[in-house]
Design a protein around this motif. Structure first.
Motif, PDB file in Angstrom:
ATOM      1  N   SER A 237     107.126  57.147  72.052  1.00 29.11           N
ATOM      2  CA  SER A 237     107.287  56.040  71.118  1.00 29.11           C
ATOM      3  C   SER A 237     106.565  56.333  69.811  1.00 29.11           C
ATOM      4  O   SER A 237     105.679  57.200  69.742  1.00 29.11           O
ATOM      5  CB  SER A 237     106.743  54.738  71.725  1.00 29.11           C
ATOM      6  OG  SER A 237     105.345  54.832  71.932  1.00 29.11           O
ATOM      7  N   SER A 238     106.969  55.597  68.788  1.00 34.67           N
ATOM      8  CA  SER A 238     106.264  55.610  67.507  1.00 34.67           C
ATOM      9  C   SER A 238     106.160  54.173  67.019  1.00 34.67           C
ATOM     10  O   SER A 238     106.998  53.336  67.340  1.00 34.67           O
ATOM     11  CB  SER A 238     106.990  56.484  66.477  1.00 34.67           C
ATOM     12  OG  SER A 238     108.222  55.900  66.104  1.00 34.67           O
ATOM     13  N   HIS A 239     105.124  53.901  66.245  1.00 35.97           N
ATOM     14  CA  HIS A 239     104.850  52.530  65.819  1.00 35.97           C
ATOM     15  C   HIS A 239     104.298  52.565  64.397  1.00 35.97           C
ATOM     16  O   HIS A 239     103.472  53.411  64.069  1.00 35.97           O
ATOM     17  CB  HIS A 239     103.838  51.875  66.769  1.00 35.97           C
ATOM     18  CG  HIS A 239     103.579  50.433  66.478  1.00 35.97           C
ATOM     19  ND1 HIS A 239     102.687  50.006  65.520  1.00 35.97           N
ATOM     20  CD2 HIS A 239     104.103  49.301  67.015  1.00 35.97           C
ATOM     21  CE1 HIS A 239     102.658  48.679  65.488  1.00 35.97           C
ATOM     22  NE2 HIS A 239     103.518  48.231  66.379  1.00 35.97           N
ATOM     23  N   ARG A 240     104.777  51.653  63.556  1.00 37.99           N
ATOM     24  CA  ARG A 240     104.256  51.595  62.190  1.00 37.99           C
ATOM     25  C   ARG A 240     104.467  50.204  61.615  1.00 37.99           C
ATOM     26  O   ARG A 240     105.257  49.396  62.137  1.00 37.99           O
ATOM     27  CB  ARG A 240     104.941  52.628  61.296  1.00 37.99           C
ATOM     28  CG  ARG A 240     106.438  52.407  61.134  1.00 37.99           C
ATOM     29  CD  ARG A 240     107.022  53.346  60.093  1.00 37.99           C
ATOM     30  NE  ARG A 240     108.457  53.154  59.960  1.00 37.99           N
ATOM     31  CZ  ARG A 240     109.153  53.523  58.886  1.00 37.99           C
ATOM     32  NH1 ARG A 240     108.549  54.078  57.863  1.00 37.99           N
ATOM     33  NH2 ARG A 240     110.466  53.326  58.843  1.00 37.99           N
ATOM     34  N   THR A 241     103.750  49.917  60.532  1.00 37.42           N
ATOM     35  CA  THR A 241     103.909  48.674  59.783  1.00 37.42           C
ATOM     36  C   THR A 241     104.833  48.935  58.603  1.00 37.42           C
ATOM     37  O   THR A 241     104.602  49.872  57.832  1.00 37.42           O
ATOM     38  CB  THR A 241     102.549  48.160  59.287  1.00 37.42           C
ATOM     39  OG1 THR A 241     101.712  47.859  60.419  1.00 37.42           O
ATOM     40  CG2 THR A 241     102.708  46.904  58.455  1.00 37.42           C
ATOM     41  N   ILE A 242     105.885  48.124  58.441  1.00 33.98           N
ATOM     42  CA  ILE A 242     106.853  48.346  57.371  1.00 33.98           C
ATOM     43  C   ILE A 242     106.787  47.267  56.289  1.00 33.98           C
ATOM     44  O   ILE A 242     107.524  47.346  55.309  1.00 33.98           O
ATOM     45  CB  ILE A 242     108.283  48.449  57.934  1.00 33.98           C
ATOM     46  CG1 ILE A 242     108.672  47.167  58.682  1.00 33.98           C
ATOM     47  CG2 ILE A 242     108.420  49.664  58.844  1.00 33.98           C
ATOM     48  CD1 ILE A 242     110.141  47.130  59.086  1.00 33.98           C
ATOM     49  N   ALA A 243     105.915  46.277  56.448  1.00 29.29           N
ATOM     50  CA  ALA A 243     105.697  45.262  55.409  1.00 29.29           C
ATOM     51  C   ALA A 243     104.384  44.559  55.721  1.00 29.29           C
ATOM     52  O   ALA A 243     104.059  44.344  56.897  1.00 29.29           O
ATOM     53  CB  ALA A 243     106.845  44.256  55.355  1.00 29.29           C
ATOM     54  N   GLN A 244     103.642  44.188  54.689  1.00 27.98           N
ATOM     55  CA  GLN A 244     102.343  43.555  54.930  1.00 27.98           C
ATOM     56  C   GLN A 244     101.928  42.745  53.707  1.00 27.98           C
ATOM     57  O   GLN A 244     102.201  43.124  52.568  1.00 27.98           O
ATOM     58  CB  GLN A 244     101.277  44.617  55.233  1.00 27.98           C
ATOM     59  CG  GLN A 244      99.970  44.060  55.751  1.00 27.98           C
ATOM     60  CD  GLN A 244      99.094  45.141  56.354  1.00 27.98           C
ATOM     61  OE1 GLN A 244      99.369  46.333  56.227  1.00 27.98           O
ATOM     62  NE2 GLN A 244      98.041  44.734  57.037  1.00 27.98           N
ATOM     63  N   THR A 245     101.284  41.610  53.951  1.00 27.86           N
ATOM     64  CA  THR A 245     100.745  40.784  52.882  1.00 27.86           C
ATOM     65  C   THR A 245      99.596  39.945  53.434  1.00 27.86           C
ATOM     66  O   THR A 245      99.414  39.859  54.656  1.00 27.86           O
ATOM     67  CB  THR A 245     101.837  39.874  52.273  1.00 27.86           C
ATOM     68  OG1 THR A 245     101.327  39.251  51.098  1.00 27.86           O
ATOM     69  CG2 THR A 245     102.249  38.778  53.253  1.00 27.86           C
ATOM     70  N   ALA A 246      98.807  39.352  52.548  1.00 24.22           N
ATOM     71  CA  ALA A 246      97.685  38.495  52.950  1.00 24.22           C
ATOM     72  C   ALA A 246      97.594  37.327  51.985  1.00 24.22           C
ATOM     73  O   ALA A 246      98.030  37.408  50.829  1.00 24.22           O
ATOM     74  CB  ALA A 246      96.374  39.286  52.967  1.00 24.22           C
ATOM     75  N   TRP A 247      97.048  36.215  52.457  1.00 25.04           N
ATOM     76  CA  TRP A 247      96.922  35.017  51.653  1.00 25.04           C
ATOM     77  C   TRP A 247      95.584  34.971  50.927  1.00 25.04           C
ATOM     78  O   TRP A 247      94.565  35.465  51.454  1.00 25.04           O
ATOM     79  CB  TRP A 247      97.069  33.771  52.528  1.00 25.04           C
ATOM     80  CG  TRP A 247      98.485  33.364  52.780  1.00 25.04           C
ATOM     81  CD1 TRP A 247      99.189  32.390  52.129  1.00 25.04           C
ATOM     82  CD2 TRP A 247      99.384  33.932  53.732  1.00 25.04           C
ATOM     83  NE1 TRP A 247     100.463  32.304  52.627  1.00 25.04           N
ATOM     84  CE2 TRP A 247     100.619  33.243  53.616  1.00 25.04           C
ATOM     85  CE3 TRP A 247      99.274  34.956  54.671  1.00 25.04           C
ATOM     86  CZ2 TRP A 247     101.718  33.539  54.393  1.00 25.04           C
ATOM     87  CZ3 TRP A 247     100.381  35.268  55.461  1.00 25.04           C
ATOM     88  CH2 TRP A 247     101.585  34.564  55.315  1.00 25.04           C
ATOM     89  N   ASP A 248      95.612  34.371  49.748  1.00 27.94           N
ATOM     90  CA  ASP A 248      94.385  34.063  49.022  1.00 27.94           C
ATOM     91  C   ASP A 248      93.770  32.836  49.669  1.00 27.94           C
ATOM     92  O   ASP A 248      94.284  31.724  49.521  1.00 27.94           O
ATOM     93  CB  ASP A 248      94.710  33.807  47.549  1.00 27.94           C
ATOM     94  CG  ASP A 248      93.483  33.381  46.744  1.00 27.94           C
ATOM     95  OD1 ASP A 248      92.364  33.397  47.302  1.00 27.94           O
ATOM     96  OD2 ASP A 248      93.662  33.023  45.559  1.00 27.94           O
ATOM     97  N   MET A 249      92.691  33.035  50.398  1.00 23.64           N
ATOM     98  CA  MET A 249      92.122  31.938  51.174  1.00 23.64           C
ATOM     99  C   MET A 249      91.588  30.821  50.297  1.00 23.64           C
ATOM    100  O   MET A 249      91.438  29.682  50.742  1.00 23.64           O
ATOM    101  CB  MET A 249      91.027  32.467  52.107  1.00 23.64           C
ATOM    102  CG  MET A 249      91.520  33.535  53.087  1.00 23.64           C
ATOM    103  SD  MET A 249      92.979  33.026  54.017  1.00 23.64           S
ATOM    104  CE  MET A 249      92.249  31.843  55.154  1.00 23.64           C
ATOM    105  N   GLY A 250      91.325  31.120  49.025  1.00 18.11           N
ATOM    106  CA  GLY A 250      90.866  30.075  48.122  1.00 18.11           C
ATOM    107  C   GLY A 250      91.965  29.109  47.731  1.00 18.11           C
ATOM    108  O   GLY A 250      91.689  28.019  47.215  1.00 18.11           O
ATOM    109  N   ALA A 251      93.236  29.498  47.988  1.00 16.88           N
ATOM    110  CA  ALA A 251      94.359  28.646  47.606  1.00 16.88           C
ATOM    111  C   ALA A 251      95.046  28.000  48.800  1.00 16.88           C
ATOM    112  O   ALA A 251      96.072  27.338  48.641  1.00 16.88           O
ATOM    113  CB  ALA A 251      95.377  29.474  46.816  1.00 16.88           C
TER     114      ALA A 251
END
Length: 343
Positions: A237-251
């Motif tokens: 098997s192979s595994h990878r991340t193809i999209a990623q984002t994070a939220w601005d916790m101050g908002a």
């Protein structure tokens, strides 16, 4: 057979660099004959295949030494095979000259996109399509003249109508030192569309309701791709991340921790009417998600593979929305099923 010691040669030209499943592929086969040549037919064959090569190791003790043995298993499956007759030579001979033979063929719908994957070792898998032209020379002492060319096939485009998804909210108890109750945190998420193409951007929204004395540290979303291929009872098997984002916790609204007095009041309200309290929380989170606030964008990698499942190759995609909570608290994770394909 190859083209060695041959008085003829073949070439394949395509009218388009790629073709969709269910679409038409067309082009020309060129035949160059240098001298009078024995031949009865000229044919073109289109073949699509799945191939899986699994590699694994075992260890064996030999006295004071450990021996590592490498093992390999292979699996393959024909996806499509189309024969296209191009010419028949009634006299059994082809005169010297340059010839062109146009061709066209319609691919069946439902074919998967061409792909390749490998793991960190020697295992690999692929879905490939190939055209092979063959000038048949019937004599036992003559080699057939052949020419091959790979083609790129893309799956039938995804439906243009978006398919949104709202993950069921998760409630995580917050406990200090694994036993002292400090309330609970609710988190929900939704995606604008779960049928995604390579390079496509999609909006992801979150809703948070903090009913604890601790504060969420971060929230991120990612789409993962996992490829598994099987042969001989084993798998790689192979595994990878193809999209990623994070939220601005101050908002992000709803993160504020409760004071001891507010936490006590929330517990008393929940104890008095647990059903009503939970319903109000879910309604508030649903309203937050539908409002379109607290959103980030995920962009799928342009080289993402299609979601696909067969007897020897499986490609799956999921979107995970994960929150990082204080120490000694289980991090809530929401899972959204995603399908990657051709736009």
């Amino acid at each position: 057979m190859g083209n060695a010691i041959s008085s003829s040669s073949l070439g394949i030209q395509l009218d388009q660099p790629a073709v969709y499943a269910g679409g038409e592929i067309s082009g020309k086969v060129f035949l160059q004959v240098q001298k009078d040549t024995e031949a009865d037919t000229l044919q073109l064959m289109l073949v699509g295949r799945e191939f899986a090569h699994v590699h694994w190791t075992t260890t064996h003790e030999r006295g004071n030494n450990t021996e590592t043995r490498h093992h390999h298993a292979y699996a393959h499956r024909i996806l499509v095979q189309i024969d296209v007759p191009l010419a028949r030579f009634p006299t059994g001979r082809v005169a010297p000259g340059n010839y062109e033979f146009p061709f066209s063929a319609t691919l069946p719908p439902g074919l998967p996109t061409s792909m390749f994957a490998k793991d960190d070792g020697d295992g690999d898998c692929r879905i490939s399509y190939q055209l092979k032209a063959r000038l048949h020379r019937p004599s036992w002492f003559k080699w057939d003249t052949t020419s091959t060319r790979s083609i790129l096939v893309q799956s039938t485009p995804l439906p243009p109508v978006p398919t949104p998804f709202y993950a069921a909210p998760q409630t995580v108890p917050v406990k200090l030192c694994c036993c002292f109750d400090r309330g609970q945190i609710h988190i929900g998420a939704g995606m604008d569309d779960t049928l995604l193409g390579r390079g496509q951007s999609v909006g992801v929204g979150i809703a948070v309701q903090n009913e604890s004395s601790k504060r969420l540290a971060s929230v991120e979303a990612k789409i993962t791709e996992r490829v598994v291929w099987r042969a001989g009872g084993h798998s790689n098997s192979s595994h990878r991340t193809i999209a990623q984002t994070a939220w601005d916790m101050g908002a992000v609204a709803g993160l504020e921790e409760l004071s001891s007095g507010a936490l006590k009041a929330a517990r008393e309200s929940a104890a008095a009417s647990p059903g009503d309290a939970h319903t109000k929380t879910l309604e508030a989170m649903a309203a937050s998600l539908l409002s379109g606030r607290q959103r980030e964008t995920l962009t799928v990698a342009p080289d993402a593979r299609d979601s696909y499942r067969s007897s020897c190759i499986e490609v799956t995609h999921h979107c995970y929305v994960t929150s990082t909570t204080p120490c000694c608290v289980t991090d809530p994770q929401l899972v959204v099923p995603v399908r990657i394909g051709t736009l």
